[in-house]
Design an enzyme around this catalytic site. Structure first.
Site, short mmCIF file in Angstrom:
data_model
loop_
_atom_site.label_atom_id
_atom_site.label_comp_id
_atom_site.label_asym_id
_atom_site.label_seq_id
_atom_site.Cartn_x
_atom_site.Cartn_y
_atom_site.Cartn_z
N LYS A 567 0.88 -1.17 0.00
CA LYS A 567 0.00 0.00 0.00
C LYS A 567 0.91 1.21 0.00
O LYS A 567 2.13 1.07 0.17
CB LYS A 567 -0.89 0.01 1.25
CG LYS A 567 -0.11 -0.19 2.56
CD LYS A 567 -1.02 -0.21 3.79
CE LYS A 567 -1.76 -1.52 3.98
NZ LYS A 567 -3.15 -1.37 4.27
N LYS A 679 -8.93 -7.34 -1.33
CA LYS A 679 -8.31 -8.13 -2.40
C LYS A 679 -7.57 -9.32 -1.81
O LYS A 679 -7.63 -10.44 -2.34
CB LYS A 679 -7.36 -7.25 -3.22
CG LYS A 679 -8.07 -6.09 -3.91
CD LYS A 679 -7.11 -5.02 -4.45
CE LYS A 679 -7.86 -3.73 -4.77
NZ LYS A 679 -6.95 -2.59 -5.01
#
Ligand code: NBX
Length: 835
Positions: A567, A679
Site C-alpha cells: 500500500k 483483495k
C-alpha cells in the site's frame, strides 16, 4: 456478427469480418493484419511489443460495436448518466481485463499460442497506466468495471496525464523516482475525439454589465483559453453488451493561441505559451493524503471539471430545450474534493452563461452533485488560499463567497447567535492577517445532496467528528457506502487457478454475484478440496518466489508464511510497526539461535510521496533491516525481508493471490476503508488487523475466529490522547520493545551511523502520533497466534477458505448497486446489438 456502417455501404450485414469475427482463423488474420498494416512489421522482425499492439487493436475492434451501441442507446433513451468525476483513475492494464470481460480470454490465449507466440510475454508488454496514487484512484477503476457490468449508463471523467505516478526504483535502500512516460509508444486503447474538444478559460477578471433587458449581470474576462481534447477509452462490462466510456481530457493550446504575439514576430513567445497550456495535463501529483497547494494542481482540477460540465451540457441540450432539468440527465459523483470546484462552475454556467436565476440554479446544482469523502486526517482536507483561487478563477471565488453568504444566512436563521457554529460551517476560513482559505470539503457538503464515507466506521467518525456540524444540520444527507473491489480483475484475472476451482465446483455465476461463493462452504470438510486449495496457494507463492528471485535476487522458502504489506507508505498505515516486529524476531534469534520460529517471508511494497521525508526513511529502514536479516547466518533462512519496488496494479495482481497473511495495521480511526484488505481476503489470505476502516466489516463477514485482531480501538486511541499519551513509558517498561528500538539507535542497521534513523526513533519515543508503541505488544502477541495457527495446515486452510468465500459484501458490484439505488437513483439499461 454485424459490422456497423455496412448498410450505408450497401454491404451485407450478417457476415463476420476481420474486425468483428471470433473464429480462430479470423482472429489470426486480424492480428497479423494489425501487425503488418498498422505497424509495418512482420513475423520476422516483430518485437513482443509489436505483438501486444497488434493484439490490443484486435481486441479493441471487438469492443467498438458495443461501445457505440451503448452511447447511441443512452442518447436515444435520454437516460440519466452516472458521471464519476475523479482526478485519478488507476485502471491497470487493459488487455487481460478486456479479454476476460468479453469472455474471450481462453480463446485468444489459445489462438495466440497456436501462432507459436508467448501469450504471457505479450500481456506483460503493456505499460500499466498509473493515472492515480492509490486506493482512491483504484476505487474509481473498480467502480467503472462494476457500472458497466451492472449495465448502468455511466461515464468516467478525468485527466489524461502524460506522466502517471512515478516509477519507483530502490537505490542503496532509498526510493528514487523515475518519470512514467507511459504514452511514449502510443496507446492503442484510447480514441481521441478532437471534434468534441471544448475551451477552458483561466485567469483574468470579472466585470459587471447590463444585458438587453437592463439586468445587471457579471461576465468573466479570462486571461487565457486552453483547449481540452477528449480521449475515450472503452470500458466493457463483464459479459454484457454495455461498454461505457472513460473520457480523459488532454490540454492543448487553443487554435487561436496568442495570435497577436505570433503576428508581432514573437514566435518563441507564442510557442512558450503553447507549452504552458500543455503543462496542465502533463503530470499526476504524486501525493496521497496531503494536498499539493500548487496553482497548477488547482488548474488541473478546474480544467477537467470545466471541460466535463460543458460536455454534459452539450449532451443534455441535444435532447432538452433548456437546463431546467439538467439534474435528470447527470448524477455527478465527486471523488473526494479534487473535483469540488465543479459546484461553483455549474453555478457559473447556469447563472452567468445561461441566465438562470440563482435559486433555481442552486437547486439544480445540489440535486446534481454527491460527494464522497476518503479521509479522516484533518491535514489531508483540501484548502485553497482565496488569493490563489481568485487569481486563477476570479468569478468562481465570487460565486463561492455568494454560496457561502446565502448558506450562512440560512444557518443564522436556524441557529441564531451561534458564531462558533458559523465559523465551523463556513466555506471560507479566516486564517488570520486577511489570509482567507477556501475549505473544499465544506463547499462539497453545501453543494451536494449526498455526503458519503467509504466504510461504516469512517462514516460514523465523519458524522461524529470531521463533519459533525454538517451531520447536525443535514443528517439525511449522510450515507455509508462501504468500498468494494471488482472480482473480475482481483480474482478472475489475478488468480486463474482459484477461479477455475470456483467455477468447477459451483459454475461461473459467482463472477456476477459473489454471494454464490458461499456455496463452497459445503466443501470445508472435504480433505481433497482443502488439499487443492492449499496447492493453489503454494503454486501462487512459487510464482511470486520466482519473481522475487528474478527481480531482487532473493531466494525465499515457499513453505514460510508470506506475510505481506503492500500500500502507499504512510506513517498512519504503520509499515514501521511491522518492521519493529521483524527486528524483535531477529533479536530473539540472536539471543537464542535455536529458538523455534515459524519461518516467515516479509514482503513490502509501496510508494512514498516524493516530498514525504518520514515515509522515504521508512523505506530505507525496511531495506536496511532486510540487508542485515537476509544475510545473517544465525537466521538460517527462517526470516526473509523483501521490499518489492514499484508496487502498482499489475504487481498487485501477482502479490494478492500469493499472500498467506495480509497486514492491515493502521492506527484505529485513521484508515478510511482500505481496499487492499478486501483483495487479499478474497484470494484466501488471513488478515492481521486493527479495528479500522473496512477491516471491521471484513472481520464481521469472515467471523471473528477467522481474523487476527489486535490493538487499540478508535475510541481508546482518542481517550489515550486525551489523557496525555506517553510513548516513552512503553519503551521503558517493555524489554523486548526497548531492545528493538535500541538496536535501531545503535546504528546496527546503518553501518554504525546513529543519526540516519534518529528521526524515526525520536518520533516514536517523543511523539508517536500513530501510537505504534501503545499497540506494539498486542501486535507481537497476535503475530505469535498467527505463527501457531500456521503450524496447523488444515486449520489454516479452513480459515483461508472461509475468508475467501465470505467476501461477497466487498464486491464493488454491491457498492455500486447501493450508490445507484440510494444516491444516483438510476437503473440498468439493456443494450441491444440488433440494428
Ligand atoms: O481512498 C484512500 C483511503 O486512504 C483508503 O482508506 C480508501 O480505501 C481509499 C478508497 O476510498 N485515499 C486515497 O487513496 N487518497 C489519495 O490517493 C489521495 C490522492 C490525492 C490527494 C489526496 C488523497 N490530494
Amino acid at each position: 456478427y454485424i459490422a456497423d456502417g455496412r448498410e450505408a455501404l450497401q454491404c451485407p450485414t450478417l457476415i463476420e469480418d476481420d474486425r468483428t469475427g471470433m473464429s480462430p482463423e479470423t482472429l489470426k488474420r486480424a492480428f497479423l493484419d494489425n501487425l503488418f498494416y498498422l505497424q509495418g512489421v512482420n513475423r520476422t522482425n516483430a518485437s513482443p511489443y509489436n505483438y501486444y499492439v497488434a493484439l490490443a487493436y484486435t481486441v479493441r475492434d471487438r469492443l467498438l460495436r458495443r461501445f457505440l451501441k451503448s452511447t447511441d442507446t443512452y442518447k436515444q433513451e435520454k437516460v440519466k448518466l452516472v458521471c464519476y468525476f475523479s482526478a485519478e483513475f488507476l485502471m491497470g492494464r487493459y488487455l487481460g481485463n478486456n479479454l476476460a470481460n468479453l469472455g474471450i480470454y481462453d480463446l485468444i490465449k489459445e489462438t495466440i499460442e497456436e501462432l507459436g507466440l508467448d501469450f504471457e510475454e505479450i500481456i506483460e508488454q503493456e505499460p500499466d497506466p498509473g493515472l492515480g496514487n492509490g486506493g482512491l484512484g483504484r476505487l474509481a477503476a473498480c467502480f467503472l468495471d462494476s457500472l458497466a457490468s451492472l449495465e448502468i449508463p455511466a461515464i468516467g471523467y478525468g485527466i489524461r496525464y502524460e506522466f502517471g505516478i512515478f516509477h519507483q526504483i530502490i537505490q542503496n535502500g532509498w526510493q528514487v523516482e523515475i518519470p512514467d512516460n507511459w504514452l511514449r509508444f502510443g496507446n492503442p486503447w484510447e480514441l481521441p475525439r478532437p471534434d468534441e474538444s471544448v475551451e477552458v478559460k483561466l485567469g483574468g477578471r470579472t466585470e459587471i454589465y447590463h444585458d438587453d433587458k437592463g439586468q445587471e449581470r457579471v461576465q468573466w474576462l479570462p486571461e487565457r483559453r486552453i483547449l481540452a481534447i477528449p480521449h475515450d477509452t472503452p470500458v466493457p462490462g463483464y459479459k454484457t453488451n454495455t461498454v461505457n466510456a472513460l473520457r480523459l481530457w488532454k490540454a492543448e493550446a487553443s487554435e487561436s493561441f496568442n495570435f497577436e504575439a505570433f503576428n508581432a514576430g514573437l514566435y518563441d513567445q507564442s510557442v512558450a505559451e503553447k507549452m504552458d497550456a500543455e503543462t496542465i495535463s502533463k503530470v499526476l501529483y504524486p501525493n496521497d493524503n496531503t494536498p499539493a497547494g500548487r496553482e497548477l494542481r488547482l488548474a488541473q482540477q478546474y480544467f477537467f471539471v470545466a471541460a466535463s460540465l460543458q460536455d454534459l451540457i452539450r449532451i443534455h441540450l441535444k435532447s432538452h430545450k433548456n437546463l431546467q432539468n439538467f439534474h435528470e440527465t447527470a448524477a455527478i459523483q465527486l471523488n473526494d474534493t479534487h473535483p469540488a470546484i465543479a459546484i461553483a462552475e455549474l453555478m457559473r454556467l447556469l447563472v452567468d452563461e445561461n441566465g438562470l436565476e440563482w435559486s433555481k440554479a442552486w437547486t439544480i446544482t445540489q440535486k446534481t452533485f454527491a460527494y464522497t469523502n476518503h479521509t479522516l486526517l484533518p491535514e489531508a482536507l483540501e484548502r485553497w488560499s482565496a488569493a490563489l483561487l481568485g487569481k486563477l478563477l476570479p468569478r468562481h471565488l465570487e460565486i463561492i463567497y455568494l454560496i457561502n453568504h446565502f448558506f450562512l444566512e440560512d444557518v443564522r436563521t436556524w441557529f441564531p447567535d451561534n458564531e462558533e457554529l458559523l465559523g465551523k460551517l463556513s466555506i471560507v476560513e479566516e486564517a488570520g492577517w486577511g489570509n482567507k482559505q477556501i475549505r473544499m470539503a465544506n463547499l462539497a457538503c453545501v453543494g451536494s445532496h449526498s455526503i458519503n464515507g467509504v466504510a461504516a466506521l469512517h462514516t460514523e467518525l465523519l458524522q461524529k467528528d470531521t463533519l459533525k456540524e454538517f451531520a447536525m444540520l443535514w443528517p439525511e444527507k449522510f450515507y455509508n457506502k462501504t468500498n468494494g473491489v471488482t472480482p473480475r480483475r482481483w480474482i478472475l484475472l489475478s488468480n486463474p487457478q482459484l477461479s477455475a476451482l470456483f467455477t468447477e465446483k459451483i459454475g461461473d455465476d459467482w463472477l456476477k454475484d459473489l454471494k454464490e461463493l458461499r456455496k463452497l462452504e459445503q466443501y470445508l470438510d472435504d480433505p481433497e478440496f482443502r488439499q487443492r486449495w492449499y496447492e493453489i496457494k503454494q503454486a501462487n507463492k512459487a510464482d511470486l518466489a520466482a519473481y522475487m528471485l528474478k527481480t531482487r535476487n532473493i531466494e525465499v522458502d515457499v513453505n514460510s508464511i508470506f506475510d505481506v504489506q503492500v500500500k502507499r507508505i504512510h506513517e498512519y498505515k504503520r509499515q514501521h510497526l511491522a518492521v519493529l516486529h521483524i527486528i524483535a524476531l531477529y533479536n530473539r534469534i540472536k539471543q537464542n539461535p535455536h529458538v523455534d520460529i515459524v519461518p516467515r517471508t516479509f514482503i513490502f511494497g509501496g510508494k512514498a510521496a516524493p516530498g514525504y521525508f518520514m515515509a522515504k526513511l521508512i523505506i530505507k529502514l525496511t531495506n536496511a533491516v532486510a540487508e542485515i536479516v537476509n544475510k545473517d547466518p544465525d537466521v538460517r533462512g527462517r526470516l526473509k525481508v523483501v521490499f518489492l519496488p514499484n508496487f502498482n496494479v499489475s504487481l498487485g495482481q501477482r502479490i494478492y493471490p500469493s499472500a498467506d497473511l495480509s497486514e492491515q495495521i493502521s492506527t484505529a480511526g485513521k484508515e478510511a476503508s482500505g481496499t487492499g484488505n478486501m483483495k487479499f481476503a478474497m484470494n484466501g489470505s488471513l488478515t492481521i488487523g486493527t479495528l479500522d476502516g473496512a477491516n471491521i466489516e471484513i472481520r464481521e463477514e469472515a467471523g471473528a475466529e477467522n481474523f487476527f485482531l489486535f490493538g487499540l480501538t478508535a475510541e481508546e486511541v482518542y481517550a489515550k490522547k486525551a489523557h496525555g499519551y506517553e510513548p516513552m513509558s512503553y519503551y521503558k517498561n517493555n524489554r523486548e520493545l526497548k531492545g528493538v528500538i535500541d538496536r535501531i539507535k545503535s546504528g546496527y542497521f546503518s553501518h554504525g551511523d546513529t543519526e540516519l534513523f534518529r528521526p524515526i526513533v525520536d518520533s516514536l519515543l517523543y511523539d508517536d502520533q500513530y501510537m505504534l508503541l501503545a499497540d506494539y505488544q498486542s501486535y507481537a502477541d497476535c503475530q505469535e497466534q498467527v505463527s501457531q495457527a500456521y503450524r496447523d495446515r488444515d486449520k489454516w486452510t479452513r480459515m483461508s477458505i472461509l475468508n475467501s468465500v465470505r467476501m461477497a459484501k466487498f464486491s464493488s458490484d454491491r457498492t455500486i448497486w447501493e450508490y445507484c439505488q440510494e444516491i444516483w437513483k438510476v437503473n440498468p439499461v439493456k443494450i441491444s446489438l440488433e440494428d
